[in-house]
Enzyme design. Sequence first.
Site, PDB file in Angstrom:
ATOM      1  N   TYR A 206     -68.120 -51.442 -18.045  1.00  0.00           N
ATOM      2  CA  TYR A 206     -67.348 -50.275 -17.645  1.00  0.00           C
ATOM      3  C   TYR A 206     -68.213 -49.053 -17.937  1.00  0.00           C
ATOM      4  O   TYR A 206     -68.486 -48.745 -19.102  1.00  0.00           O
ATOM      5  CB  TYR A 206     -66.017 -50.200 -18.395  1.00  0.00           C
ATOM      6  CG  TYR A 206     -64.999 -51.193 -17.910  1.00  0.00           C
ATOM      7  CD1 TYR A 206     -64.033 -50.828 -16.974  1.00  0.00           C
ATOM      8  CD2 TYR A 206     -64.997 -52.502 -18.367  1.00  0.00           C
ATOM      9  CE1 TYR A 206     -63.096 -51.730 -16.505  1.00  0.00           C
ATOM     10  CE2 TYR A 206     -64.060 -53.424 -17.907  1.00  0.00           C
ATOM     11  CZ  TYR A 206     -63.121 -53.030 -16.986  1.00  0.00           C
ATOM     12  OH  TYR A 206     -62.200 -53.937 -16.524  1.00  0.00           O
ATOM     13  N   HIS A 396     -52.314 -54.062  -9.567  1.00  0.00           N
ATOM     14  CA  HIS A 396     -53.598 -54.490 -10.137  1.00  0.00           C
ATOM     15  C   HIS A 396     -53.387 -55.450 -11.309  1.00  0.00           C
ATOM     16  O   HIS A 396     -52.611 -55.180 -12.223  1.00  0.00           O
ATOM     17  CB  HIS A 396     -54.370 -53.255 -10.624  1.00  0.00           C
ATOM     18  CG  HIS A 396     -55.625 -53.572 -11.359  1.00  0.00           C
ATOM     19  ND1 HIS A 396     -56.750 -54.077 -10.737  1.00  0.00           N
ATOM     20  CD2 HIS A 396     -55.947 -53.457 -12.665  1.00  0.00           C
ATOM     21  CE1 HIS A 396     -57.708 -54.257 -11.634  1.00  0.00           C
ATOM     22  NE2 HIS A 396     -57.240 -53.880 -12.813  1.00  0.00           N
TER      23      HIS A 396
END
Length: 445
Positions: A206, A396
Amino acid sequence: MFSLVLIAISALVPANGADLSAEFAHEAVLDTYEKMKLFWTVNWENKTVSFAVQAATTGWVGFGISSGNGNMAGSDMVIGWVKDSKGYLTDRFADAQSFPPLDKENNYNLTGFEESEGKTVLRFCRKFDTCDPRDRKIEEGTTKVVFAYHAEDPTSEDDMKKHTFQGSKSILLLNNMDKKQVNETGWKQFYVTNRNITIPKKRTTYWCSLIQLPEFKSKHHITKFEPYVTPGNEGIVHHLLVYECYGNFSNATLHGSGFDCHETPNMPLGHCYGYSVVAAWAVGGTAFYYPPKAGYPVGTSDSPRTLLLELHYDNPKSIEGRRDSSGVRFYYTPHLREYDAGIMSVGEDITDLAIIPPKQESWLTVGYCPKECYQEDLQATKLPEKGIKVFAALLHTHLQGRATWTKHVRNGIELPEIARDDHYDFNFQDIQVLREEAHIKPGTT
């Protein structure tokens, strides 16, 4: 046996492949080689979908809706071709991993055909729900379609050679906005992207970057955002979020190439996480348009000056040295719309306590957003009945997700679901545009 082959007659309109993009509301390239394309328009009043399939062949063409796994077995499909200036279409069902037999009931109507310049175009329509147990319902959320073709026409409806090209793809058939109806004249752009970073070789990264917003002299509305992925990195850039940031970011080093969100200490994430999300995108998604009556506000007295781009790289092959400048392209206008829009995040956070016990056939995880958490915010809005109106949803989960949905309950009464996806695909996560807005009023859980 009742023949299901539909033979075209002179009253049938030939399909002009060059006009398909202009004629249909939606389109999708089905394969990476662009050998097959799908065009479609939804008629909500009649609950039908009109399709056109274009394939790089002069033989037979197949298209179908899978059971949700993207496999041919269990798919509801049509196979058609053009021969001697006549169009043919057969309704079929794939009982197993073998050539699909004819369906006993024909529920697809051939509406046009064309064969020219090495390509075949078949046009047809069908209902959302045909009430045929061998037909798959066309539902909201992800639809996994299958497709195939052969270079030769069949000699008969029962004598066809095995496909020479085939594949599958996830798309949103019913939850797309007709983008062709949007007037983008005068919209300006700005980018929120990484700055030519080297993607780490580890499986999951990330990456966080701080980006300064353009200087707006007055209030503007963001009207659209879309992914901007560095060519060649489509298989590694998986999803991203853009957050508003509030705080002091005078340190020039913070606006450099960025940092690993989870491994770099003392980074100012606390000034960004927990604040408003400006944009969200995941692999498979396309451009998102705000509805004509709403836009995301920027350039106000309380607007942020800095954004945080959090981008997820999925690098299972541990590729080294790959450079990337992916992110988001925003479109904005000074012509203000009636309402300000925003993004609300609800659900269950990622935690080590989210464990699925072994040998489970299914497992339900529920995340609650109780009414007490945002009662004051919903009371403070300017809508006549207070609250907010939801016009789109991005559902999601991570790899183990198979289906996901959002419910809301008010005064003990469960209201219609806001959004659902019963065939969730981790590698296809697009924003669903709701057919009807959901009104989230104060007192809603």
